[in-house]
Design a protein around this motif. Structure first.
Motif, PDB file in Angstrom:
ATOM      1  N   ALA A 139       2.759   0.107  32.286  1.00 38.62           N
ATOM      2  CA  ALA A 139       3.401   1.411  32.502  1.00 38.62           C
ATOM      3  C   ALA A 139       4.667   1.365  33.322  1.00 38.62           C
ATOM      4  O   ALA A 139       5.037   0.347  33.795  1.00 38.62           O
ATOM      5  CB  ALA A 139       2.385   2.329  33.155  1.00 38.62           C
ATOM      6  N   LEU A 140       5.364   2.538  33.588  1.00 40.22           N
ATOM      7  CA  LEU A 140       6.722   2.564  34.164  1.00 40.22           C
ATOM      8  C   LEU A 140       7.165   3.914  34.726  1.00 40.22           C
ATOM      9  O   LEU A 140       6.500   4.896  34.573  1.00 40.22           O
ATOM     10  CB  LEU A 140       7.724   2.139  33.083  1.00 40.22           C
ATOM     11  N   SER A 141       8.480   3.987  35.317  1.00 36.77           N
ATOM     12  CA  SER A 141       9.132   5.238  35.752  1.00 36.77           C
ATOM     13  C   SER A 141      10.562   5.034  36.197  1.00 36.77           C
ATOM     14  O   SER A 141      11.075   3.978  36.045  1.00 36.77           O
ATOM     15  CB  SER A 141       8.290   5.879  36.835  1.00 36.77           C
ATOM     16  N   VAL A 142      11.301   6.083  36.854  1.00 42.05           N
ATOM     17  CA  VAL A 142      12.771   6.025  36.830  1.00 42.05           C
ATOM     18  C   VAL A 142      13.495   6.605  38.026  1.00 42.05           C
ATOM     19  O   VAL A 142      12.996   7.458  38.692  1.00 42.05           O
ATOM     20  CB  VAL A 142      13.281   6.766  35.580  1.00 42.05           C
ATOM     21  N   ALA A 152       1.224   5.954  28.793  1.00 42.23           N
ATOM     22  CA  ALA A 152       1.181   7.417  28.723  1.00 42.23           C
ATOM     23  C   ALA A 152       0.145   7.977  29.693  1.00 42.23           C
ATOM     24  O   ALA A 152       0.387   8.991  30.369  1.00 42.23           O
ATOM     25  CB  ALA A 152       0.875   7.863  27.293  1.00 42.23           C
ATOM     26  N   ALA A 153      -1.018   7.306  29.781  1.00 37.94           N
ATOM     27  CA  ALA A 153      -2.066   7.766  30.694  1.00 37.94           C
ATOM     28  C   ALA A 153      -1.633   7.619  32.145  1.00 37.94           C
ATOM     29  O   ALA A 153      -1.884   8.504  32.976  1.00 37.94           O
ATOM     30  CB  ALA A 153      -3.355   6.980  30.440  1.00 37.94           C
ATOM     31  N   MET A 154      -0.979   6.521  32.478  1.00 38.71           N
ATOM     32  CA  MET A 154      -0.497   6.314  33.842  1.00 38.71           C
ATOM     33  C   MET A 154       0.521   7.387  34.227  1.00 38.71           C
ATOM     34  O   MET A 154       0.494   7.923  35.332  1.00 38.71           O
ATOM     35  CB  MET A 154       0.140   4.920  33.967  1.00 38.71           C
ATOM     36  N   GLU A 183      10.469   8.481  29.656  1.00 36.03           N
ATOM     37  CA  GLU A 183      11.516   9.501  29.692  1.00 36.03           C
ATOM     38  C   GLU A 183      10.942  10.884  29.410  1.00 36.03           C
ATOM     39  O   GLU A 183      11.281  11.867  30.084  1.00 36.03           O
ATOM     40  CB  GLU A 183      12.599   9.161  28.670  1.00 36.03           C
ATOM     41  N   GLN A 184      10.028  10.957  28.453  1.00 39.93           N
ATOM     42  CA  GLN A 184       9.413  12.244  28.132  1.00 39.93           C
ATOM     43  C   GLN A 184       8.544  12.734  29.293  1.00 39.93           C
ATOM     44  O   GLN A 184       8.558  13.915  29.639  1.00 39.93           O
ATOM     45  CB  GLN A 184       8.568  12.120  26.865  1.00 39.93           C
ATOM     46  N   ALA A 185       7.790  11.833  29.919  1.00 36.94           N
ATOM     47  CA  ALA A 185       6.916  12.222  31.027  1.00 36.94           C
ATOM     48  C   ALA A 185       7.713  12.686  32.239  1.00 36.94           C
ATOM     49  O   ALA A 185       7.297  13.604  32.947  1.00 36.94           O
ATOM     50  CB  ALA A 185       6.015  11.050  31.403  1.00 36.94           C
ATOM     51  N   LEU A 186       8.853  12.079  32.461  1.00 37.62           N
ATOM     52  CA  LEU A 186       9.675  12.443  33.621  1.00 37.62           C
ATOM     53  C   LEU A 186      10.537  13.669  33.349  1.00 37.62           C
ATOM     54  O   LEU A 186      11.059  14.271  34.291  1.00 37.62           O
ATOM     55  CB  LEU A 186      10.585  11.273  34.011  1.00 37.62           C
ATOM     56  N   ALA A 187      10.694  13.981  32.061  1.00 37.81           N
ATOM     57  CA  ALA A 187      11.518  15.134  31.666  1.00 37.81           C
ATOM     58  C   ALA A 187      12.922  15.019  32.234  1.00 37.81           C
ATOM     59  O   ALA A 187      13.516  15.992  32.698  1.00 37.81           O
ATOM     60  CB  ALA A 187      10.864  16.436  32.119  1.00 37.81           C
ATOM     61  N   GLN A 188      13.451  13.808  32.199  1.00 35.02           N
ATOM     62  CA  GLN A 188      14.825  13.579  32.624  1.00 35.02           C
ATOM     63  C   GLN A 188      15.374  12.356  31.905  1.00 35.02           C
ATOM     64  O   GLN A 188      14.618  11.476  31.480  1.00 35.02           O
ATOM     65  CB  GLN A 188      14.921  13.387  34.142  1.00 35.02           C
ATOM     66  N   LYS A 189      16.669  12.334  31.729  1.00 33.21           N
ATOM     67  CA  LYS A 189      17.289  11.245  30.988  1.00 33.21           C
ATOM     68  C   LYS A 189      17.340   9.988  31.843  1.00 33.21           C
ATOM     69  O   LYS A 189      17.717  10.044  33.021  1.00 33.21           O
ATOM     70  CB  LYS A 189      18.701  11.654  30.556  1.00 33.21           C
ATOM     71  N   LEU A 190      16.969   8.876  31.249  1.00 37.94           N
ATOM     72  CA  LEU A 190      16.977   7.612  31.970  1.00 37.94           C
ATOM     73  C   LEU A 190      18.377   6.993  31.973  1.00 37.94           C
ATOM     74  O   LEU A 190      19.242   7.359  31.184  1.00 37.94           O
ATOM     75  CB  LEU A 190      15.995   6.635  31.324  1.00 37.94           C
TER      76      LEU A 190
END
Length: 641
Positions: A12-15, A293-295, A357-364
């Motif tokens: 999994a990941l984030s931004v 997606a779950a994370m 990107e979809q989970a954060l609702a912001q552009k990477l």
């Protein structure tokens, strides 16, 4: 023991979307990273914080590419980079540390992470596993016959004396880079997957205290598989918990058992490692989309191991053991990671990026420009020429009663030659060699003639019948000789050290010949056996000093164990793979840079050559092969497969 293979299906990941400015960097000194004791969360400035980490290792990446790889991880949605520090890469000689040359400058790497607005998880070991030689522990420790590794000072005084010196050196770099001092480091890991090895709370606490003594009071965390964590109780008071291969359900279970500290997935596997002899590169079909997606949905912290693997350049690759079998790792550490060995995104990179990107609702952040590749024609073949014979460059030998291990002779890696004049008393034609512990691959020569080879790695002898290759522990038949003259029979055993075991129950894996050598007559009417003693041992580290002594030979050698050279002229440089599929077993250097090992056993046949190893104009490719008498062709490619 924790089997990491059962956790291949996790990641999994984030931004952070915009590049950090100088003004923002100065504000990091005001940030505070802490743990919530009531909600089992990480906090940044008292607000819930999801660690979205991608792991990569500076030692496996050319320094010129560090920024590119960090930016690739950021563009996939990471807000943190996790790094192993390979202790033995920074202290190759006892007491001599190098944190500044080439890709050893980890201070610079972490500063690059901070420049990109990313945090750091520091994983310094002292043991790191990581498919790296001896799990990062320096080989010089193995010269002690009574050495004990990964234990407290009472049990392992030699080991812990060296650990104290290492942590003191590393802490001086890490302390000003801790978040509380305005740096990017969120947490420091204590040891690594110790629950898969044993249970020694005193050892883990001693390590923690060493960091505290040198000015780093935390935050700390540990890393284990959940079953091993529970069984061996390898958590540390007030330290967060990282789970190897932990899925959502594992994190929830650990939170119930350890409610006082946060729990994260410390290693989420997007692919897997590959051993020499595996049928194919491993983990290429792993899809972590559902787990990621779950994370993201549950806002759980995780670290993708690895988001980019890199390369086991030189002799740095490690080995595993499974059911008593020795399994050395290939040179590539592509790992089927989302960012491949060349730094390019694979098909899963785009899937995971879209989920995050979809989970954060912001552009990477956008991807950085790709590293240029060398333009190649795969149909073009190049033929190296014989350069010189290893046998013409033997150094002064060391005399020993019994064969001595590489480490006891002060050597870290490469090759070692054992030479012995055979006794004349055994005059029967059928003889064999018995070497219980030969680590790891040896070519056998009698009176300067090649007789065959022995492999510690399990192989199919029929596949390598032309090489007369046999498996480790099997008796090795010597050619018959029947003359009764007084002429001496010289036995040469040229041993290649493959990777030291980094994961498995064998903690001390010395190289070379590590047991008695028995010469046995197999004649049914005249059975005789004798331990061979009084050896000459020759250091052949294949390091820069050794290679600089080589000169072109005027005559071609008729004995295997040769160097071949190929000059190539380039008008431009770029990343490329050197295809060695027509060669047998050896090592490749380009302009003095050690690319690593190749082996006909496979599945890897191509070695990654970064543009940083090339130059405009003349380039020299040097090949050492244990078996080739005649050169065969190589080609240049643009991918690992």
């Amino acid at each position: 023991m924790f089997n990491r293979r059962q956790f291949l299906h996790v990641s999994a990941l984030s931004v952070i979307s915009s590049q950090i400015s100088a003004a923002t960097t100065s504000l990091l000194a005001q940030q505070r990273f802490s743990f919530s004791t009531t909600e089992n969360q990480f906090l940044l400035d008292q607000k819930p914080f999801q660690i979205r980490s991608g792991e990569m290792h500076p030692a496996r990446i050319p320094k010129a590419y560090w920024k590119h790889r960090i930016q690739m991880a950021k563009a996939m949605g990471m807000n943190t980079i996790a790094i192993y520090v390979m202790w033995n890469y920074h202290e190759e000689r006892e007491g001599v540390f190098d944190f500044s040359t080439e890709n050893r400058d980890i201070r610079h790497f972490m500063q690059l992470c901070q420049d990109e607005g990313l945090y750091v998880l520091l994983r310094p070991g002292p043991y790191i596993c990581g498919e790296w030689d001896l799990g990062g522990i320096p080989a010089y420790l193995l010269r002690h016959d009574d050495i004990v590794l990964r234990a407290n000072s009472t049990t392992a005084p030699h080991y812990m004396h060296a650990v104290k010196r290492y942590i003191q050196a590393l802490a001086s770099i890490a302390k000003p880079l801790m978040l509380e001092h305005g740096g990017p480091i969120l947490m420091v890991q204590i040891e690594n997957e110790f629950g898969s090895y044993g249970s020694d709370p005193a050892y883990l606490e001693e390590l923690r205290q060493l960091w505290v003594e040198h000015g780093i009071s935390g935050p700390f965390y540990t890393q284990d598989g959940l079953p091993q964590l529970i069984t061996n109780k390898t958590s540390i008071p007030e330290a967060a918990i990282g789970l190897s291969g932990g899925e959502v359900k594992d994190i929830i279970k650990a939170r119930e058992l350890y409610p006082q500290v946060p729990v994260m997935c410390g290693e989420l596997y997007p692919g897997w490692l590959t051993h020499w002899g595996d049928p194919q590169l491993q983990g290429t079909d792993v899809d972590m989309s559902a787990t990621i997606a779950a994370m993201m949905r549950e806002k759980l912290s995780f670290n993708i191991y690895v988001i980019h693997g890199g390369t086991n350049f030189g002799f740095s690759a490690g080995a595993n053991t499974e059911k008593g079998e020795y399994q050395p790792d290939i040179t590539s550490y592509d790992y089927a990671a989302p960012i491949n060995e060349q730094g390019q995104p694979n098909q899963f990179y785009w899937k995971y990026r879209a989920i995050i990107e979809q989970a954060l609702a912001q552009k990477l952040a956008p991807l950085p420009a790709a590293i240029p590749q060398l333009r190649t024609d795969p149909r073009q073949e190049y033929l190296p020429k014989f350069f010189c014979s290893l046998w013409d460059y033997l150094p002064a030998p060391v005399k020993t009663k019994e064969p001595a291990s590489m480490e006891s002779l002060g050597q870290t890696s490469g090759f070692i030659l054992y030479q012995k004049e055979l006794p004349q008393e055994i005059q029967h034609p059928q003889r064999s060699l018995h070497i219980a512990e030969l680590h790891d691959y040896a070519s056998i020569h009698l009176n300067q003639k090649y007789c065959g080879a022995i492999s510690r790695t399990k192989i199919d002898p029929q596949r390598f019948a032309k090489l007369k290759l046999t498996n480790h522990r099997h008796a090795f038949p010597l050619p018959a000789w029947t003359d009764n003259s007084s002429s001496k029979k010289t036995l040469d055993i040229l041993v290649e050290a493959m990777g030291r075991i980094n994961y498995g129950r064998v903690a001390v894996d010395r190289k070379g010949i590590c047991s008695k050598v028995i010469l046995q007559s197999t004649h049914p009417d005249h059975p005789q056996s004798e331990e061979l003693q009084d050896w000459l041992c020759y250091h052949l580290p294949m390091d820069q000093y050794f290679l600089q002594q080589l000169r072109a030979s005027k005559s071609v050698s008729k004995r295997p164990g040769n160097f071949f050279k190929l000059p190539l002229d380039f008008t431009r440089t770029g990343d490329v793979y050197i295809d060695m599929q027509h060669w047998t077993k050896g090592v490749v250097w380009v302009n003095g840079h050690a690319l690593g090992r190749y082996w006909q056993l496979g599945p890897q046949q191509r070695l990654y050559c970064p543009a940083t190893s090339l130059k405009k104009g003349r380039n020299d490719i040097l090949i050492f092969d244990l078996h080739q008498l005649d050169a065969t062709s190589i080609s240049l490619r643009n991918s690992l497969v």
